[in-house]
Design a protein around this motif. Structure first.
Motif, PDB file in Angstrom:
ATOM      1  N   PHE A   6      49.988  46.957  27.402  1.00  0.00           N
ATOM      2  CA  PHE A   6      51.356  46.551  27.074  1.00  0.00           C
ATOM      3  C   PHE A   6      51.520  45.037  27.248  1.00  0.00           C
ATOM      4  O   PHE A   6      52.173  44.376  26.460  1.00  0.00           O
ATOM      5  CB  PHE A   6      52.361  47.320  27.944  1.00  0.00           C
ATOM      6  N   THR A   7      50.908  44.499  28.322  1.00  0.00           N
ATOM      7  CA  THR A   7      50.950  43.047  28.557  1.00  0.00           C
ATOM      8  C   THR A   7      49.517  42.580  28.823  1.00  0.00           C
ATOM      9  O   THR A   7      49.147  42.347  29.984  1.00  0.00           O
ATOM     10  CB  THR A   7      51.833  42.710  29.789  1.00  0.00           C
ATOM     11  N   PRO A   8      48.713  42.428  27.772  1.00  0.00           N
ATOM     12  CA  PRO A   8      47.294  42.109  27.964  1.00  0.00           C
ATOM     13  C   PRO A   8      47.070  40.825  28.760  1.00  0.00           C
ATOM     14  O   PRO A   8      46.113  40.737  29.538  1.00  0.00           O
ATOM     15  CB  PRO A   8      46.745  41.977  26.539  1.00  0.00           C
ATOM     16  N   GLU A   9      47.979  39.855  28.601  1.00  0.00           N
ATOM     17  CA  GLU A   9      47.775  38.561  29.278  1.00  0.00           C
ATOM     18  C   GLU A   9      47.774  38.725  30.809  1.00  0.00           C
ATOM     19  O   GLU A   9      47.147  37.945  31.509  1.00  0.00           O
ATOM     20  CB  GLU A   9      48.809  37.519  28.807  1.00  0.00           C
ATOM     21  N   ILE A  10      48.434  39.757  31.299  1.00  0.00           N
ATOM     22  CA  ILE A  10      48.433  40.021  32.749  1.00  0.00           C
ATOM     23  C   ILE A  10      47.405  41.094  33.089  1.00  0.00           C
ATOM     24  O   ILE A  10      46.592  40.951  34.007  1.00  0.00           O
ATOM     25  CB  ILE A  10      49.837  40.460  33.234  1.00  0.00           C
TER      26      ILE A  10
ATOM     27  N   SER B 298      42.245  36.841  34.456  1.00  0.00           N
ATOM     28  CA  SER B 298      41.207  36.522  35.451  1.00  0.00           C
ATOM     29  C   SER B 298      41.849  36.547  36.834  1.00  0.00           C
ATOM     30  O   SER B 298      43.068  36.404  36.982  1.00  0.00           O
ATOM     31  CB  SER B 298      40.637  35.130  35.183  1.00  0.00           C
ATOM     32  N   ARG B 299      41.026  36.712  37.835  1.00  0.00           N
ATOM     33  CA  ARG B 299      41.501  36.726  39.222  1.00  0.00           C
ATOM     34  C   ARG B 299      42.209  35.405  39.564  1.00  0.00           C
ATOM     35  O   ARG B 299      43.258  35.396  40.188  1.00  0.00           O
ATOM     36  CB  ARG B 299      40.292  36.980  40.126  1.00  0.00           C
ATOM     37  N   GLU B 300      41.645  34.294  39.092  1.00  0.00           N
ATOM     38  CA  GLU B 300      42.231  32.967  39.387  1.00  0.00           C
ATOM     39  C   GLU B 300      43.654  32.892  38.819  1.00  0.00           C
ATOM     40  O   GLU B 300      44.571  32.433  39.490  1.00  0.00           O
ATOM     41  CB  GLU B 300      41.413  31.821  38.749  1.00  0.00           C
ATOM     42  N   TYR B 301      43.803  33.384  37.589  1.00  0.00           N
ATOM     43  CA  TYR B 301      45.120  33.313  36.951  1.00  0.00           C
ATOM     44  C   TYR B 301      46.117  34.194  37.720  1.00  0.00           C
ATOM     45  O   TYR B 301      47.227  33.776  38.034  1.00  0.00           O
ATOM     46  CB  TYR B 301      45.030  33.766  35.485  1.00  0.00           C
ATOM     47  N   LEU B 302      45.672  35.402  38.070  1.00  0.00           N
ATOM     48  CA  LEU B 302      46.564  36.311  38.800  1.00  0.00           C
ATOM     49  C   LEU B 302      46.986  35.708  40.138  1.00  0.00           C
ATOM     50  O   LEU B 302      48.143  35.781  40.539  1.00  0.00           O
ATOM     51  CB  LEU B 302      45.865  37.655  39.052  1.00  0.00           C
ATOM     52  N   ARG B 303      46.039  35.099  40.817  1.00  0.00           N
ATOM     53  CA  ARG B 303      46.350  34.500  42.127  1.00  0.00           C
ATOM     54  C   ARG B 303      47.346  33.349  41.979  1.00  0.00           C
ATOM     55  O   ARG B 303      48.219  33.159  42.827  1.00  0.00           O
ATOM     56  CB  ARG B 303      45.075  34.028  42.828  1.00  0.00           C
ATOM     57  N   ALA B 304      47.214  32.600  40.898  1.00  0.00           N
ATOM     58  CA  ALA B 304      48.149  31.489  40.670  1.00  0.00           C
ATOM     59  C   ALA B 304      49.567  32.039  40.437  1.00  0.00           C
ATOM     60  O   ALA B 304      50.545  31.527  41.003  1.00  0.00           O
ATOM     61  CB  ALA B 304      47.686  30.659  39.476  1.00  0.00           C
ATOM     62  N   VAL B 305      49.640  33.121  39.657  1.00  0.00           N
ATOM     63  CA  VAL B 305      50.948  33.741  39.408  1.00  0.00           C
ATOM     64  C   VAL B 305      51.526  34.266  40.730  1.00  0.00           C
ATOM     65  O   VAL B 305      52.693  34.047  41.071  1.00  0.00           O
ATOM     66  CB  VAL B 305      50.807  34.910  38.380  1.00  0.00           C
TER      67      VAL B 305
ATOM     68  N   HIS C 219      38.804  46.242  44.136  1.00  0.00           N
ATOM     69  CA  HIS C 219      38.773  45.261  43.046  1.00  0.00           C
ATOM     70  C   HIS C 219      37.609  45.528  42.105  1.00  0.00           C
ATOM     71  O   HIS C 219      37.284  44.685  41.278  1.00  0.00           O
ATOM     72  CB  HIS C 219      38.687  43.841  43.615  1.00  0.00           C
ATOM     73  N   GLU C 220      36.970  46.698  42.249  1.00  0.00           N
ATOM     74  CA  GLU C 220      35.829  47.021  41.370  1.00  0.00           C
ATOM     75  C   GLU C 220      36.253  47.010  39.906  1.00  0.00           C
ATOM     76  O   GLU C 220      37.373  47.381  39.585  1.00  0.00           O
ATOM     77  CB  GLU C 220      35.322  48.434  41.699  1.00  0.00           C
ATOM     78  N   GLU C 221      35.305  46.627  39.058  1.00  0.00           N
ATOM     79  CA  GLU C 221      35.588  46.570  37.623  1.00  0.00           C
ATOM     80  C   GLU C 221      35.966  47.960  37.088  1.00  0.00           C
ATOM     81  O   GLU C 221      35.391  48.949  37.521  1.00  0.00           O
ATOM     82  CB  GLU C 221      34.315  46.111  36.933  1.00  0.00           C
ATOM     83  N   CYS C 222      36.926  47.988  36.157  1.00  0.00           N
ATOM     84  CA  CYS C 222      37.312  49.280  35.579  1.00  0.00           C
ATOM     85  C   CYS C 222      36.925  49.294  34.103  1.00  0.00           C
ATOM     86  O   CYS C 222      37.094  48.287  33.405  1.00  0.00           O
ATOM     87  CB  CYS C 222      38.821  49.479  35.733  1.00  0.00           C
ATOM     88  N   SER C 223      36.459  50.440  33.639  1.00  0.00           N
ATOM     89  CA  SER C 223      35.963  50.518  32.250  1.00  0.00           C
ATOM     90  C   SER C 223      37.071  50.328  31.211  1.00  0.00           C
ATOM     91  O   SER C 223      36.798  50.092  30.049  1.00  0.00           O
ATOM     92  CB  SER C 223      35.267  51.859  32.029  1.00  0.00           C
ATOM     93  N   CYS C 224      38.337  50.415  31.631  1.00  0.00           N
ATOM     94  CA  CYS C 224      39.442  50.255  30.674  1.00  0.00           C
ATOM     95  C   CYS C 224      39.681  48.789  30.343  1.00  0.00           C
ATOM     96  O   CYS C 224      40.458  48.486  29.440  1.00  0.00           O
ATOM     97  CB  CYS C 224      40.723  50.879  31.220  1.00  0.00           C
ATOM     98  N   GLY C 225      39.065  47.895  31.111  1.00  0.00           N
ATOM     99  CA  GLY C 225      39.215  46.467  30.837  1.00  0.00           C
ATOM    100  C   GLY C 225      40.328  45.806  31.640  1.00  0.00           C
ATOM    101  O   GLY C 225      40.469  44.585  31.630  1.00  0.00           O
ATOM    102  N   ARG C 226      41.118  46.619  32.362  1.00  0.00           N
ATOM    103  CA  ARG C 226      42.157  46.009  33.191  1.00  0.00           C
ATOM    104  C   ARG C 226      41.515  45.375  34.427  1.00  0.00           C
ATOM    105  O   ARG C 226      40.604  45.970  35.014  1.00  0.00           O
ATOM    106  CB  ARG C 226      43.203  47.058  33.636  1.00  0.00           C
ATOM    107  N   THR C 227      42.057  44.207  34.788  1.00  0.00           N
ATOM    108  CA  THR C 227      41.534  43.550  35.995  1.00  0.00           C
ATOM    109  C   THR C 227      42.459  43.789  37.180  1.00  0.00           C
ATOM    110  O   THR C 227      42.151  43.387  38.301  1.00  0.00           O
ATOM    111  CB  THR C 227      41.410  42.036  35.744  1.00  0.00           C
ATOM    112  N   LEU C 228      43.599  44.425  36.926  1.00  0.00           N
ATOM    113  CA  LEU C 228      44.544  44.681  38.014  1.00  0.00           C
ATOM    114  C   LEU C 228      43.875  45.557  39.071  1.00  0.00           C
ATOM    115  O   LEU C 228      43.208  46.547  38.741  1.00  0.00           O
ATOM    116  CB  LEU C 228      45.790  45.409  37.475  1.00  0.00           C
ATOM    117  N   VAL C 229      44.079  45.186  40.322  1.00  0.00           N
ATOM    118  CA  VAL C 229      43.497  45.927  41.445  1.00  0.00           C
ATOM    119  C   VAL C 229      43.922  47.401  41.377  1.00  0.00           C
ATOM    120  O   VAL C 229      44.982  47.715  40.836  1.00  0.00           O
ATOM    121  CB  VAL C 229      43.948  45.257  42.771  1.00  0.00           C
ATOM    122  N   LYS C 230      43.071  48.269  41.910  1.00  0.00           N
ATOM    123  CA  LYS C 230      43.418  49.703  41.910  1.00  0.00           C
ATOM    124  C   LYS C 230      43.686  50.206  43.323  1.00  0.00           C
ATOM    125  O   LYS C 230      43.035  49.759  44.271  1.00  0.00           O
ATOM    126  CB  LYS C 230      42.235  50.503  41.377  1.00  0.00           C
TER     127      LYS C 230
END
Ligand code: DLL
Length: 433
Positions: free
Chosen positions: A5-9, A13-20, A309-320
């Motif tokens: 729904f919001t691919p940019e988030i 990348s982790r760096e971008y998320l941390r900055a936000v 923070h393991e990689e997810c096959s769906c491509g989302r980088t959001l923590v699980k």
């Protein structure tokens, strides 16, 4: 089909998320200090100034917030905005004490709806879907929370609310809904009722189930998927933080992505209050870095989970976050042994029985007695008394092995235990301590 729904988030990348997260935390801390007397007092007590918080790494300098703080400031004392900026109030009753009241600005509602729309999209919902919402509408966040998310995702919300199962089934059928949203225990009941009505679930266009608001197990997911012929996804949330949509499963059905740009998670040791590393279970804590009306700082949820923070096959980088094991305040202590209702459920399902059960705890001569009432299936009901006693013994042995404590097992008649249309009540604790 839209994947994010919001691919940019969701794929940032982790760096971008941390900055936000850092920018939002800094803004939030100023909002708390300047507009919530409770937080000004808390910060002053530990000599903390808003300027001391320079990035998300400084979050551990902040004090915790607990449910009692909301109760002490009942109803609106923790709100950070004037009344004219509030557009909605919800409340959750809990089991004891005063209601916990929560409020939202227009922006808060939009961000919450966005987070829920992310959830629906991750589960495969599209603009063409009819969403049958059986979560309660009212002060509970379930109904309206999913409703706004469904509309935001462009799907069609059908606000059925809870209750009247016969009518639910008729509407599911007549409207041809593709998605069912309710508690997992109610989904079980709907599945059971569909079978009793002689309806083949394969005839219904239902594809997806969005279930949450209470702890449920993997076995229960399998049961529901079978009985309704759908894919069943887990959705998590709590009213203090927003409502449904704080975290959600994706196609992998393995852990829930947290909308961490709005709800920053930590796992702490509930005894020492120290942060715990990835993969280790502890108490889940959230900071509402994207909220204006009720910006809670390090809110202790009491939910026992772990984050990864393991990689997810769906491509989302959001923590699980991993499936919550239950709440620390739901945990029973039986003769010194910690027992979660979810463990009892796990055993019942593993033995191929339906999760229609109730745990009753009594104290007799200073000794805790845990009784588990489990409904028999219709076929078992015609078995001999001897056979039933054997089954009870098998269950009791399995409980002893999993829980490490003895449980008295009592098989009861089919359909004799109360069914819930919202959160199931699994435990009756009669102990007076
Ligand atoms: O239950 C919000 C919600 C509505 C979530 C609909 C999902 C779907 P509360 O009534 O404030 O809010 O209860 C929050 O419910 O702290 C957990 O203990 C439990 N909970 C919620 N979702 C899950 C889940 C809503 N997926 C409390 N798995 C939380 C396990 C859950 N427990």
């Amino acid at each position: 089909m839209k994947k994010y729904f919001t691919p940019e988030i969701e794929t940032a990348s982790r760096e971008y998320l941390r900055a936000v997260q850092s920018a939002r935390l800094i803004k939030m801390v100023h909002n708390c200090y300047n507009n919530v007397p409770f937080y000004k007092r808390k910060f002053d007590e530990i000599g903390l100034l808003p300027g001391d918080i320079k990035s998300i790494d400084d979050i551990t300098k902040l004090p915790f917030t607990i449910k009692q703080d909301l109760r002490d400031n009942y109803p609106f004392g923790m709100f950070a905005v004037p009344r004219d900026e509030l557009v909605r109030v919800h409340a959750s009753s809990g089991t004891t004490g005063k209601q916990t009241v929560v409020g939202y600005t227009k922006g808060d509602i939009e961000r919450w709806a966005e987070s829920t729309a992310r959830a629906l999209t991750a589960m495969g919902v599209t603009k063409d879907d009819y969403i049958h919402i059986s979560y309660g509408y009212g002060l509970f966040t379930g109904g309206l929370g999913i409703h706004y998310g469904a509309e935001k995702a462009g799907a069609t919300a059908i606000p059925v609310s809870s209750g009247n199962t016969k009518r639910q089934i008729q509407l599911l059928r007549d409207f041809g809904s593709n998605v069912l949203c309710c508690t997992p225990s109610y989904a079980m009941f709907i599945g059971e009722s569909i079978k009793e009505a002689g309806i083949d679930p394969k005839e219904l266009p239902l594809r997806i189930g969005i279930f949450g608001a209470e702890a449920w197990s993997e076995n229960m997911r399998q049961e529901i998927q079978k009985s309704l012929d759908i894919k069943a996804y887990d959705i998590y949330g709590l009213s203090e933080i927003a409502g449904p949509g704080v975290a959600f499963e994706c196609e992998e059905q393995n852990g829930m992505h947290i909308s961490e740009d709005y709800f920053y998670p930590e796992i702490i040791d509930p005894e020492t209050l120290e942060p715990l590393p990835d993969g280790v279970y502890g108490e889940l804590v959230f900071t509402c870095i994207g909220k204006e009306a009720l910006p809670l700082v390090r809110y202790r949820t009491h939910d026992i989970s772990a984050i990864t923070h393991e990689e997810c096959s769906c491509g989302r980088t959001l923590v699980k976050m991993l499936r919550p094991k239950g709440r620390s305040d739901d945990m029973l202590i039986i003769r010194g042994v910690n027992v979660f209702p979810s463990q009892v459920e796990h055993v019942i399902l593993q033995l191929g029985m339906e999760p229609n059960y109730q745990i009753v705890v009594d104290r007799v001569n200073n000794l805790d007695i845990m009784k588990v009432l489990i409904e028999m299936s219709d076929t078992m009901f015609s078995d001999s008394v001897r056979k039933l006693e054997e089954i009870e013994k098998t269950i009791s042995t399995a409980m002893q092995q999993t829980l490490g404590v003895h449980a008295v097992i009592k098989l009861v008649e089919p359909h004799s235990l109360p069914r819930s249309e919202g959160k199931a009540i699994r435990v009756i604790d009669n102990r007076v301590i």
